[in-house]
Write a protein that holds these residues in place. Structure first.
Motif, short mmCIF file in Angstrom:
data_model
loop_
_atom_site.label_atom_id
_atom_site.label_comp_id
_atom_site.label_asym_id
_atom_site.label_seq_id
_atom_site.Cartn_x
_atom_site.Cartn_y
_atom_site.Cartn_z
N ASP A 55 -0.56 9.10 -13.51
CA ASP A 55 0.09 8.30 -12.48
C ASP A 55 -0.92 7.49 -11.67
O ASP A 55 -0.56 6.49 -11.04
CB ASP A 55 0.90 9.18 -11.53
CG ASP A 55 2.19 9.66 -12.16
OD1 ASP A 55 2.62 9.06 -13.17
OD2 ASP A 55 2.77 10.65 -11.66
N TRP A 56 -2.18 7.91 -11.66
CA TRP A 56 -3.21 7.19 -10.90
C TRP A 56 -3.33 5.74 -11.41
O TRP A 56 -3.55 4.82 -10.62
CB TRP A 56 -4.55 7.90 -11.03
CG TRP A 56 -5.65 7.30 -10.22
CD1 TRP A 56 -6.61 6.42 -10.64
CD2 TRP A 56 -5.91 7.52 -8.82
NE1 TRP A 56 -7.45 6.08 -9.62
CE2 TRP A 56 -7.04 6.74 -8.49
CE3 TRP A 56 -5.31 8.29 -7.84
CZ2 TRP A 56 -7.58 6.72 -7.19
CZ3 TRP A 56 -5.83 8.27 -6.56
CH2 TRP A 56 -6.95 7.50 -6.24
N GLY A 59 1.33 4.65 -11.93
CA GLY A 59 2.35 4.80 -10.90
C GLY A 59 1.97 4.13 -9.60
O GLY A 59 1.13 3.22 -9.56
N TYR A 60 2.59 4.60 -8.52
CA TYR A 60 2.34 4.07 -7.18
C TYR A 60 1.71 5.17 -6.34
O TYR A 60 2.39 6.11 -5.90
CB TYR A 60 3.63 3.57 -6.55
CG TYR A 60 3.51 3.18 -5.09
CD1 TYR A 60 2.57 2.23 -4.68
CD2 TYR A 60 4.33 3.76 -4.12
CE1 TYR A 60 2.45 1.87 -3.34
CE2 TYR A 60 4.23 3.39 -2.79
CZ TYR A 60 3.29 2.45 -2.40
OH TYR A 60 3.16 2.10 -1.08
N VAL A 61 0.40 5.08 -6.13
CA VAL A 61 -0.35 6.04 -5.32
C VAL A 61 -0.99 5.26 -4.16
O VAL A 61 -2.06 4.69 -4.29
CB VAL A 61 -1.45 6.75 -6.13
CG1 VAL A 61 -2.10 7.86 -5.29
CG2 VAL A 61 -0.88 7.32 -7.43
N THR A 183 -4.05 0.64 -3.09
CA THR A 183 -3.49 1.71 -3.91
C THR A 183 -4.51 2.14 -4.95
O THR A 183 -5.61 1.58 -5.05
CB THR A 183 -2.21 1.24 -4.63
OG1 THR A 183 -2.57 0.36 -5.72
CG2 THR A 183 -1.27 0.50 -3.69
N SER A 184 -4.14 3.13 -5.75
CA SER A 184 -5.03 3.59 -6.82
C SER A 184 -5.26 2.52 -7.88
O SER A 184 -6.19 2.64 -8.68
CB SER A 184 -4.45 4.85 -7.46
OG SER A 184 -3.19 4.56 -8.06
N THR A 212 10.45 9.62 -2.33
CA THR A 212 10.52 10.35 -3.61
C THR A 212 9.83 9.60 -4.74
O THR A 212 9.52 10.19 -5.77
CB THR A 212 11.98 10.60 -3.99
OG1 THR A 212 12.69 9.34 -3.99
CG2 THR A 212 12.65 11.54 -3.01
N THR A 215 3.73 8.72 -5.49
CA THR A 215 2.91 9.77 -6.11
C THR A 215 1.82 10.18 -5.14
O THR A 215 1.08 9.32 -4.64
CB THR A 215 2.27 9.26 -7.41
OG1 THR A 215 3.30 8.87 -8.33
CG2 THR A 215 1.42 10.34 -8.05
#
Length: 318
Positions: A55-56, A59-61, A183-184, A212, A215
């Motif tokens: 997810d790093w 996704g959205y971190v 973000t990441s 929800t 990440t």
């Protein structure tokens, strides 16, 4: 030039001597070069232990908090205190409607569920300030059809007794937009609800991505042993400008010779610092000291890890 430092006041414990400098194998206090050597060794271990999940990069971190300033708010002491505490009052109705949008990363796009403006405002508003003397009274009742508010500093007086309240920030309008967020995956344009604030020169943005769908930052992984004496960890990032970065080190109140240290490779950056410990009585206070570091290349999407904990650092709130 030394930058002003932020003091985090802890229980005031006076000790008969903050930690004295540790001797190196040849005798005498640990030298700056030995600090650098100890830092580089640990930084390499921290970087080697960095194992983010998929997810790093997919996704959205977020590496910033969900409340973002969109410019210079021109804070006063009162408005800054209200912003940091999350004290708001709405003078307009906050719509419950939802909208659709996507996050735009440097390497692609991602569609995630969003919250409504009303939900974002509920997350933003952390309650009312405590009553305190010397503030203007709030009296009168809300106009018919206006926003519903509860009695108290954000609402109206409920008795004829004199009431005073500390300042709340007044929301006068809300619009939908996007703001840059680290973000990441680098700096992304993230959907946000923009709240116009009567007392500030710029809107306050609340990121609209549903909690929800966020990440969390991976758990830190650092060597089990403590830092070598004279080394300190970084608490957060204050600012990033291409290859120049300002981080806040956690130092003692009596520490001197505060020096930033940085270790980098193409996929990760590790930061910390070295200090000279005081040898007399010293108050037990953690001080956040901003220091500037210059990287060998622009930071880009590389994570910045704390040499003490191995945790990726986030952008500090204003």
């Amino acid at each position: 030039m030394r930058r002003p430092a932020l003091l985090l006041v802890l229980p005031l414990l006076f000790t008969a001597g903050c930690a004295a400098p540790v001797a190196d194998p040849a005798g005498g206090p640990r030298s700056p070069s030995s600090h650098a050597q100890a830092f580089e060794k640990r930084a390499a271990e921290v970087a080697g232990a960095w194992r983010p999940g998929p997810d790093w990069s997919t996704g959205y971190v977020p590496l910033e908090g969900p409340t973002v300033l969109t410019g210079d708010p021109r804070f006063t002491p009162d408005t800054e205190a209200a912003y940091l505490a999350g004290w708001y009052r709405a003078s307009v109705a906050i719509p419950p409607t939802r909208v659709g949008a996507e996050i735009r990363f440097p390497d692609g796009r991602l569609t995630l569920p969003l919250v409504s403006a009303a939900e974002a405002y509920r997350q933003l508003d952390q309650g009312d300030p405590l009553p305190c003397p010397g503030r203007p009274k709030r009296t009168g009742r809300p106009t018919p059809g206006g926003p519903t508010v509860e009695p108290g500093p954000d609402g109206w007086a409920t008795s004829s007794a004199t009431q005073t309240a500390c300042l709340s920030l007044t929301v006068t309008a809300v619009t939908f937009g996007a703001v840059p967020v680290r973000t990441s995956r680098g700096t992304a344009q993230v959907p946000a609800w923009l709240f116009t604030i009567k007392e500030l020169a710029t809107p306050v943005a609340r990121l609209a991505v549903a909690p929800t769908a966020v990440t969390p930052v991976p758990e830190p992984s650092a060597p089990a042993r403590p830092l070598a004496d004279g080394l300190v960890g970084a608490q957060n990032i204050q600012a990033v400008d291409d290859a120049r970065m300002t981080v806040r080190l956690g130092v003692g109140a009596c520490d001197t010779g505060i020096t930033p240290l940085v270790w980098e490779r193409p996929d990760v950056v590790v930061v910390g610092g070295s200090v000279t410990r005081a040898t007399g009585e010293c108050i037990a206070v953690l001080k956040l000291e901003p220091v500037a570091v210059t990287l060998g290349a622009p930071l880009g999407a590389r994570p910045v890890l704390d040499v003490a904990t191995g945790a990726p650092l986030s952008i500090a709130p204003r």
